[in-house]
Design a protein around this motif. Structure first.
Motif, PDB file in Angstrom:
ATOM      1  N   VAL A  47       0.836  -1.204   0.000  1.00  0.00           N
ATOM      2  CA  VAL A  47       0.000   0.000   0.000  1.00  0.00           C
ATOM      3  C   VAL A  47       0.871   1.255   0.000  1.00  0.00           C
ATOM      4  CG1 VAL A  47      -0.317   0.126   2.519  1.00  0.00           C
ATOM      5  CG2 VAL A  47      -2.046   1.082   0.983  1.00  0.00           C
ATOM      6  N   GLU A  48       1.991   1.247   0.687  1.00  0.00           N
ATOM      7  CA  GLU A  48       2.899   2.396   0.650  1.00  0.00           C
ATOM      8  C   GLU A  48       3.428   2.627  -0.762  1.00  0.00           C
ATOM      9  OE1 GLU A  48       5.366   2.802   4.689  1.00  0.00           O
ATOM     10  OE2 GLU A  48       5.305   0.740   3.944  1.00  0.00           O
ATOM     11  N   HIS A  49       3.765   1.543  -1.429  1.00  0.00           N
ATOM     12  CA  HIS A  49       4.280   1.643  -2.798  1.00  0.00           C
ATOM     13  C   HIS A  49       3.218   2.190  -3.748  1.00  0.00           C
ATOM     14  CE1 HIS A  49       6.213   0.694  -6.578  1.00  0.00           C
ATOM     15  NE2 HIS A  49       5.217  -0.117  -6.887  1.00  0.00           N
ATOM     16  N   ILE A  50       1.993   1.681  -3.652  1.00  0.00           N
ATOM     17  CA  ILE A  50       0.919   2.139  -4.534  1.00  0.00           C
ATOM     18  C   ILE A  50       0.620   3.614  -4.291  1.00  0.00           C
ATOM     19  CG2 ILE A  50      -1.552   1.910  -5.031  1.00  0.00           C
ATOM     20  CD1 ILE A  50       0.073  -0.303  -6.272  1.00  0.00           C
ATOM     21  N   ALA A  52       2.640   5.896  -3.091  1.00  0.00           N
ATOM     22  CA  ALA A  52       3.757   6.699  -3.586  1.00  0.00           C
ATOM     23  C   ALA A  52       3.692   6.853  -5.103  1.00  0.00           C
ATOM     24  CB  ALA A  52       5.080   6.063  -3.173  1.00  0.00           C
ATOM     25  N   THR A  53       3.340   5.785  -5.810  1.00  0.00           N
ATOM     26  CA  THR A  53       3.199   5.862  -7.268  1.00  0.00           C
ATOM     27  C   THR A  53       2.092   6.833  -7.647  1.00  0.00           C
ATOM     28  OG1 THR A  53       3.990   3.586  -7.568  1.00  0.00           O
ATOM     29  CG2 THR A  53       2.701   4.541  -9.359  1.00  0.00           C
ATOM     30  N   LEU A  54       0.945   6.710  -6.998  1.00  0.00           N
ATOM     31  CA  LEU A  54      -0.201   7.550  -7.335  1.00  0.00           C
ATOM     32  C   LEU A  54       0.040   9.016  -6.990  1.00  0.00           C
ATOM     33  CD1 LEU A  54      -3.045   5.164  -6.163  1.00  0.00           C
ATOM     34  CD2 LEU A  54      -2.537   5.819  -8.525  1.00  0.00           C
ATOM     35  N   LYS A  55       0.782   9.275  -5.929  1.00  0.00           N
ATOM     36  CA  LYS A  55       1.016  10.657  -5.506  1.00  0.00           C
ATOM     37  C   LYS A  55       1.798  11.450  -6.544  1.00  0.00           C
ATOM     38  CE  LYS A  55       0.463  12.488  -1.925  1.00  0.00           C
ATOM     39  NZ  LYS A  55      -0.605  13.395  -1.393  1.00  0.00           N
ATOM     40  N   THR A  56       2.500  10.775  -7.442  1.00  0.00           N
ATOM     41  CA  THR A  56       3.224  11.486  -8.495  1.00  0.00           C
ATOM     42  C   THR A  56       2.291  12.012  -9.578  1.00  0.00           C
ATOM     43  OG1 THR A  56       3.651   9.512  -9.852  1.00  0.00           O
ATOM     44  CG2 THR A  56       5.248  10.023  -8.114  1.00  0.00           C
ATOM     45  N   PHE A  62      -7.049   8.644  -1.740  1.00  0.00           N
ATOM     46  CA  PHE A  62      -7.862   8.038  -0.680  1.00  0.00           C
ATOM     47  C   PHE A  62      -7.614   6.535  -0.658  1.00  0.00           C
ATOM     48  CE2 PHE A  62     -10.170  11.772  -2.211  1.00  0.00           C
ATOM     49  CZ  PHE A  62     -10.370  12.468  -1.033  1.00  0.00           C
ATOM     50  N   VAL A  63      -7.373   5.990   0.517  1.00  0.00           N
ATOM     51  CA  VAL A  63      -7.207   4.544   0.686  1.00  0.00           C
ATOM     52  C   VAL A  63      -8.425   4.035   1.443  1.00  0.00           C
ATOM     53  CG1 VAL A  63      -5.841   2.712   1.752  1.00  0.00           C
ATOM     54  CG2 VAL A  63      -4.688   4.663   0.659  1.00  0.00           C
ATOM     55  N   ILE A  64      -9.158   3.112   0.835  1.00  0.00           N
ATOM     56  CA  ILE A  64     -10.354   2.546   1.465  1.00  0.00           C
ATOM     57  C   ILE A  64      -9.953   1.239   2.142  1.00  0.00           C
ATOM     58  CG2 ILE A  64     -12.776   2.008   1.179  1.00  0.00           C
ATOM     59  CD1 ILE A  64     -11.963   4.801   0.125  1.00  0.00           C
ATOM     60  N   PRO A  72       0.204   0.902   7.616  1.00  0.00           N
ATOM     61  CA  PRO A  72       1.295   1.793   8.007  1.00  0.00           C
ATOM     62  C   PRO A  72       0.852   3.252   7.865  1.00  0.00           C
ATOM     63  CG  PRO A  72       1.644   0.979   5.788  1.00  0.00           C
ATOM     64  CD  PRO A  72       0.444   0.251   6.321  1.00  0.00           C
ATOM     65  N   GLN A  73       1.667   4.156   8.355  1.00  0.00           N
ATOM     66  CA  GLN A  73       1.385   5.570   8.150  1.00  0.00           C
ATOM     67  C   GLN A  73       1.509   5.878   6.663  1.00  0.00           C
ATOM     68  OE1 GLN A  73       3.548   8.178  10.739  1.00  0.00           O
ATOM     69  NE2 GLN A  73       2.903  10.029   9.662  1.00  0.00           N
ATOM     70  N   LEU A  74       0.502   6.549   6.118  1.00  0.00           N
ATOM     71  CA  LEU A  74       0.449   6.784   4.683  1.00  0.00           C
ATOM     72  C   LEU A  74       0.288   8.262   4.380  1.00  0.00           C
ATOM     73  CD1 LEU A  74      -2.030   3.911   3.700  1.00  0.00           C
ATOM     74  CD2 LEU A  74       0.445   3.931   3.297  1.00  0.00           C
ATOM     75  N   ASP A  75       0.846   8.676   3.244  1.00  0.00           N
ATOM     76  CA  ASP A  75       0.657  10.031   2.742  1.00  0.00           C
ATOM     77  C   ASP A  75      -0.629  10.057   1.923  1.00  0.00           C
ATOM     78  OD1 ASP A  75       0.998  12.670   2.067  1.00  0.00           O
ATOM     79  OD2 ASP A  75       2.540  12.291   0.540  1.00  0.00           O
ATOM     80  N   ALA A  76      -1.720   9.737   2.593  1.00  0.00           N
ATOM     81  CA  ALA A  76      -3.034   9.612   1.949  1.00  0.00           C
ATOM     82  C   ALA A  76      -4.096   9.690   3.031  1.00  0.00           C
ATOM     83  CB  ALA A  76      -3.144   8.281   1.199  1.00  0.00           C
ATOM     84  N   GLU A  77      -5.339   9.917   2.613  1.00  0.00           N
ATOM     85  CA  GLU A  77      -6.452   9.918   3.558  1.00  0.00           C
ATOM     86  C   GLU A  77      -7.044   8.516   3.616  1.00  0.00           C
ATOM     87  OE1 GLU A  77     -10.757  12.085   4.389  1.00  0.00           O
ATOM     88  OE2 GLU A  77      -9.310  13.019   3.029  1.00  0.00           O
TER      89      GLU A  77
END
Length: 200
Positions: A47-50, A52-56, A62-64, A72-77
């Protein structure tokens, strides 16, 4: 529903992302979202990898997730389903509502088990969504990839109605929409990982 060749678009076109991460993963035998993935900077989770890819390419992301699912802690809602095992349609509706509330007209919806997903694939789908005003644009390589497509966020209410009627699959939503298919060869970007061996 017409099969349409890919069309280029302005890569700055606003686009949210919705990652469905709460599936049961019966074939994998474990939670796919936290499956270890060998990233460039060391081992991370799928999920961290996905994310990070999408954030570019996408914002917001949003992660459901499932109720109580450890992430893990994510740079996503992170948004959580209220119950487990109700299928991807409800989770997609939740994400589309969130993306619409954030002011986005389009969202890329994908599964968490796509480690080879590329921004180029996403932009190949955004083009027809913008130029043809399609409600949904899916990659087609002999089959529809429902969880690798661009969706209008205005479909959230329609998805809610289908869920209320007992529907659980993405196919039910696609059957009610103006859907365009972008014909593509089979490619790694569309690979879903179902066993640990699929990562190699």
């Amino acid at each position: 529903m017409e099969k349409t060749p890919g069309l280029s678009t302005d890569v700055t076109s606003p686009l949210a992302a919705i990652v469905l991460a709460g599936g049961a993963s019966r074939r994998m035998g474990r939670d796919k979202a936290t499956l270890p993935y060998a990233g460039l900077d060391g081992e991370i989770t799928m999920v961290e990898h996905i994310v990070a890819t999408l954030k570019t390419r996408c914002s917001p992301v949003f992660v459901i997730a499932a109720p109580g699912q450890a992430l893990p802690q994510l740079d996503a809602e992170i948004l959580r389903d209220e119950v487990r095992g109700v299928g991807p349609l409800l989770a997609t509706a939740r994400g589309l509502h969130a993306a619409a509330a954030a002011g986005l007209d389009l969202a890329f919806v994908c599964a968490v088990d796509m480690p080879y997903l590329s921004v180029e694939l996403i932009d190949d789908l955004v083009g027809p969504a913008l130029r043809l005003h399609a409600e949904v644009v899916l990659p087609w390589d002999g089959r529809d990839h429902y969880l690798a497509g661009v969706y209008r966020t205005s479909l959230a209410a329609r998805a809610d109605e289908l869920v209320a009627a007992g529907e659980r699959s993405m196919r039910a939503l696609i059957g009610t929409t103006d859907t365009q298919r972008v014909v593509m060869p089979e490619q790694r970007s569309l690979t879903n990982v179902n066993t640990p061996a699929d990562l190699f």
